[in-house]
Design an enzyme around this catalytic site. Structure first.
Site, PDB file in Angstrom:
ATOM      1  N   LYS A  35      46.782 -20.819  -4.937  1.00  0.00           N
ATOM      2  CA  LYS A  35      45.896 -21.800  -5.584  1.00  0.00           C
ATOM      3  C   LYS A  35      46.584 -23.151  -5.736  1.00  0.00           C
ATOM      4  CE  LYS A  35      42.662 -19.034  -8.255  1.00  0.00           C
ATOM      5  NZ  LYS A  35      42.136 -18.640  -9.538  1.00  0.00           N
ATOM      6  N   LEU A 153      30.895 -24.128 -20.748  1.00  0.00           N
ATOM      7  CA  LEU A 153      30.347 -24.621 -19.472  1.00  0.00           C
ATOM      8  C   LEU A 153      29.703 -23.504 -18.669  1.00  0.00           C
ATOM      9  CD1 LEU A 153      32.358 -23.597 -16.997  1.00  0.00           C
ATOM     10  CD2 LEU A 153      33.793 -25.435 -17.821  1.00  0.00           C
ATOM     11  N   CYS A 263      30.836 -13.872 -17.532  1.00  0.00           N
ATOM     12  CA  CYS A 263      30.886 -13.955 -19.000  1.00  0.00           C
ATOM     13  C   CYS A 263      29.988 -12.961 -19.723  1.00  0.00           C
ATOM     14  CB  CYS A 263      30.558 -15.373 -19.439  1.00  0.00           C
ATOM     15  SG  CYS A 263      31.835 -16.550 -18.965  1.00  0.00           S
TER      16      CYS A 263
HETATM   17  N1  LIG Z   1      33.791 -18.755 -15.753  1.00  0.00           N
HETATM   18  C1  LIG Z   1      33.003 -19.257 -16.684  1.00  0.00           C
HETATM   19  O1  LIG Z   1      31.890 -19.684 -16.433  1.00  0.00           O
HETATM   20  C2  LIG Z   1      33.470 -19.304 -18.121  1.00  0.00           C
HETATM   21  C3  LIG Z   1      32.748 -20.050 -19.057  1.00  0.00           C
HETATM   22  C4  LIG Z   1      33.199 -20.118 -20.374  1.00  0.00           C
HETATM   23  C5  LIG Z   1      34.350 -19.403 -20.744  1.00  0.00           C
HETATM   24  N2  LIG Z   1      35.018 -18.658 -19.823  1.00  0.00           N
HETATM   25  C6  LIG Z   1      36.240 -17.975 -20.249  1.00  0.00           C
HETATM   26  O2  LIG Z   1      37.360 -18.706 -19.784  1.00  0.00           O
HETATM   27  C7  LIG Z   1      38.436 -17.820 -19.445  1.00  0.00           C
HETATM   28  C8  LIG Z   1      38.873 -18.051 -18.003  1.00  0.00           C
HETATM   29  O3  LIG Z   1      37.797 -17.724 -17.155  1.00  0.00           O
HETATM   30  P1  LIG Z   1      37.776 -18.147 -15.617  1.00  0.00           P
HETATM   31  O4  LIG Z   1      36.446 -17.772 -15.090  1.00  0.00           O
HETATM   32  O5  LIG Z   1      38.242 -19.572 -15.484  1.00  0.00           O
HETATM   33  O6  LIG Z   1      38.930 -17.164 -15.057  1.00  0.00           O
HETATM   34  P2  LIG Z   1      39.608 -17.140 -13.603  1.00  0.00           P
HETATM   35  O7  LIG Z   1      39.948 -15.746 -13.347  1.00  0.00           O
HETATM   36  O8  LIG Z   1      38.756 -17.912 -12.640  1.00  0.00           O
HETATM   37  O9  LIG Z   1      40.950 -18.001 -13.788  1.00  0.00           O
HETATM   38  C9  LIG Z   1      42.067 -17.576 -14.518  1.00  0.00           C
HETATM   39  C10 LIG Z   1      43.311 -18.227 -13.886  1.00  0.00           C
HETATM   40  O10 LIG Z   1      44.431 -18.029 -14.749  1.00  0.00           O
HETATM   41  C11 LIG Z   1      45.584 -17.821 -13.955  1.00  0.00           C
HETATM   42  N3  LIG Z   1      46.612 -17.197 -14.795  1.00  0.00           N
HETATM   43  C12 LIG Z   1      46.624 -15.976 -15.372  1.00  0.00           C
HETATM   44  N4  LIG Z   1      47.744 -15.812 -16.113  1.00  0.00           N
HETATM   45  C13 LIG Z   1      48.451 -16.970 -16.012  1.00  0.00           C
HETATM   46  C14 LIG Z   1      49.678 -17.445 -16.552  1.00  0.00           C
HETATM   47  N5  LIG Z   1      50.400 -16.682 -17.383  1.00  0.00           N
HETATM   48  N6  LIG Z   1      50.107 -18.679 -16.220  1.00  0.00           N
HETATM   49  C15 LIG Z   1      49.378 -19.453 -15.401  1.00  0.00           C
HETATM   50  N7  LIG Z   1      48.198 -19.091 -14.873  1.00  0.00           N
HETATM   51  C16 LIG Z   1      47.738 -17.859 -15.168  1.00  0.00           C
HETATM   52  C17 LIG Z   1      45.073 -16.949 -12.818  1.00  0.00           C
HETATM   53  O11 LIG Z   1      45.940 -16.988 -11.704  1.00  0.00           O
HETATM   54  C18 LIG Z   1      43.709 -17.617 -12.537  1.00  0.00           C
HETATM   55  O12 LIG Z   1      43.834 -18.656 -11.584  1.00  0.00           O
HETATM   56  C19 LIG Z   1      37.910 -16.404 -19.707  1.00  0.00           C
HETATM   57  O13 LIG Z   1      38.306 -16.012 -20.994  1.00  0.00           O
HETATM   58  C20 LIG Z   1      36.402 -16.589 -19.659  1.00  0.00           C
HETATM   59  O14 LIG Z   1      35.729 -15.648 -20.457  1.00  0.00           O
HETATM   60  C21 LIG Z   1      34.618 -18.600 -18.525  1.00  0.00           C
END
Ligand SMILES: NC(=O)c1ccc[n+]([C@@H]2O[C@H](COP(=O)([O-])OP(=O)(O)OC[C@H]3O[C@@H](n4cnc5c(N)ncnc54)[C@H](O)[C@@H]3O)[C@@H](O)[C@H]2O)c1
Length: 443
Positions: A35, A153, A263
């Protein structure tokens, strides 16, 4: 102000890009070298409309950088956001906090000066306090505050949602953290977007309550749709009539094949689990989870009926597999239940999706991927509209019906009507929540 963003997924990357557009200096850090390599090369690893351009503008302006090195990201940062995944833990439905806690530990081991550690990930009530304990345990010397800043979002409209939010929720324990958070969100505050500043637990609860409520609204209309089919009402008209009531509102009132995505499924399960743990069962949410599974199963039966009771030997074209349009996200998409049921039942399944193939290839074994709806429907026995991408809203239905072995359509997003479909040459048409007569009237 310098901000570090930990995690460059759907939430972290959008937040990082938007914060840099506010004028802050943002360093995005991820564990995934692939990434970071892509981001450094100016490529966006996910599909989110407008993100590539906004990212390029802020990289060019020197406000936005990407790294694998947490120390580089934290150097001089006043706040670090944790935006890592919180998937469902296997077995018990609880949110898996492994990534959040690991991130907290890494921050504690790396940070040198006072920093506000902001949890943006969706986390159960009490997690921010656990994060604080983890930070203190891992580095007793570190001066820090924690803050909860859940994200609302929607994928597909993420930039607009971030830049013009209905509200920003901030949970804090100290004035110092409140001031840092106010500074970060100042551009929104100046433009009169509401900022709800509250305690940690309330902020955490707002996110789960909001998502469970929206999932309930969708499930409610899906249940009404099933009844509409029995009594000959048209759920589209019912939604319209209900949604015009200002107390109800018209959003999230569209009947369909069940909610999915990254979500709602996991957050409803986590809320139900939190309720059980505190002997305050979330009975409505528990019913919603169960009904949503039934909705998806009902879709499979609808399709089976259209295939004369058996999928065996039929060719089925599936239009759209992402959990909603304008995203490449396949997490918990209804297609992951419906397509395997078709394949398992002996159908030859041909799939098309504007952005879903990259993720979908591994998740949907045994299907053929097609370039567009026309290729997918060619010589098929049934065409299923599963995700309402814009390009499926104005199909040349005559061309599709003309090319099919038997022109039948299951419109699981109520884009068309029985009258339009039969006018185009379809011999069978089924949709959601529209008794045959009602759908004929809708035209
Ligand atoms: N996707 C949505 O629409 C949305 C909306 C609101 C809230 N959320 C919440 O936001 C959070 C993230 O969701 P997402 O969809 O972005 O997840 P995602 O899986 O797309 O992204 C998570 C990222 O974190 C990275 N990561 C994990 N551990 C790490 C570390 N220790 N150091 C650095 N990077 C690390 C992973 O490599 C990955 O790229 C979740 O809790 C989700 O519930 C998501």
């Amino acid at each position: 102000m310098k901000i570090a963003m930990l995690g460059t997924g759907y939430v972290g990357l959008v937040s990082g890009v938007c914060f840099s557009d506010f004028g802050h200096e943002v360093v995005c850090v991820d564990k995934d070298p692939r990434k970071i390599e892509m981001l450094k090369a100016g490529k966006v690893p996910i599909f989110e409309p407008g993100l590539d351009r906004l990212m390029a503008t802020n990289v060019d302006a020197g406000r936005l950088t990407f790294t694998l090195d947490l120390a580089e990201a934290l150097d001089g940062a006043e706040a670090v956001f944790i935006a890592v995944g919180t998937p469902t833990r296997r077995g018990d439905g609880h949110a898996d906090l492994t990534y959040v806690m690991a991130a907290a530990r890494e921050i504690a081991e790396t940070a040198k000066d006072y920093i506000v550690v902001v949890t943006k990930s969706t986390v159960p009530v009490g997690t921010n306090r656990k994060v604080a304990q983890e930070l203190a345990a891992a580095n007793p010397e570190l001066e820090f505050d924690v803050a909860s800043n859940p994200e609302f979002l929607r994928e597909g409209a993420a930039i607009d949602d971030f830049m013009k939010p209905d509200r920003v929720v901030v949970g804090v324990q100290t004035d110092r953290a409140a001031q840092v958070m106010a500074e970060i969100y100042r551009p929104l505050f100046l433009r009169d977007f509401p900022i709800v500043t509250t305690d940690l637990e309330s902020a955490e609860m707002i996110k789960y309550a909001a998502n469970a409520f929206l999932a309930t609204k969708i499930t409610f209309i899906n249940e009404i749709a099933a009844l509409c089919e029995k009594v000959g009402a048209d759920v589209k008209q019912v939604s319209k009539g209900m949604g015009l009531d200002g107390r109800i509102g018209n959003k999230f009132l569209h009947a369909g094949p069940g909610y999915g995505g990254s979500c709602f499924p996991k957050d409803t399960k986590a809320l139900a689990r939190i309720g059980q743990e505190h002997a305050a069962p979330m009975q409505i949410t528990e019913a919603v989870i169960q009904i949503n599974e039934e909705v998806k199963r009902r879709m499979v039966e609808k399709l089976r009926d259209l295939c004369d009771g058996s999928f065996n030997g039929k060719t089925v074209a599936v239009l759209g597999v992402t959990f909603k349009p304008n995203t490449d996200d396949m997490r918990d998409a209804p297609s992951l239940t419906i397509v395997p049921a078709l394949v398992g039942g002996g159908a030859k399944v041909r799939v098309t999706d504007p952005q879903g193939r990259h993720e979908g290839e591994a998740l949907l074994p045994g299907v053929d991927w097609c370039a567009d709806a026309y290729e997918a429907a060619d010589k098929a026995d049934l065409v299923v509209i599963l995700t309402e991408w814009n390009e499926f809203r104005a199909l040349d239905l005559g061309r599709i019906a003309g090319s099919m072995a038997s022109p039948r359509m299951a419109d699981l997003r109520n884009i068309y009507s029985e009258e339009v479909a039969s006018g185009a040459g379809f011999t069978e048409y089924t949709s959601i929540g529209r008794g045959r007569e009602a759908s004929a009237r809708a035209g």
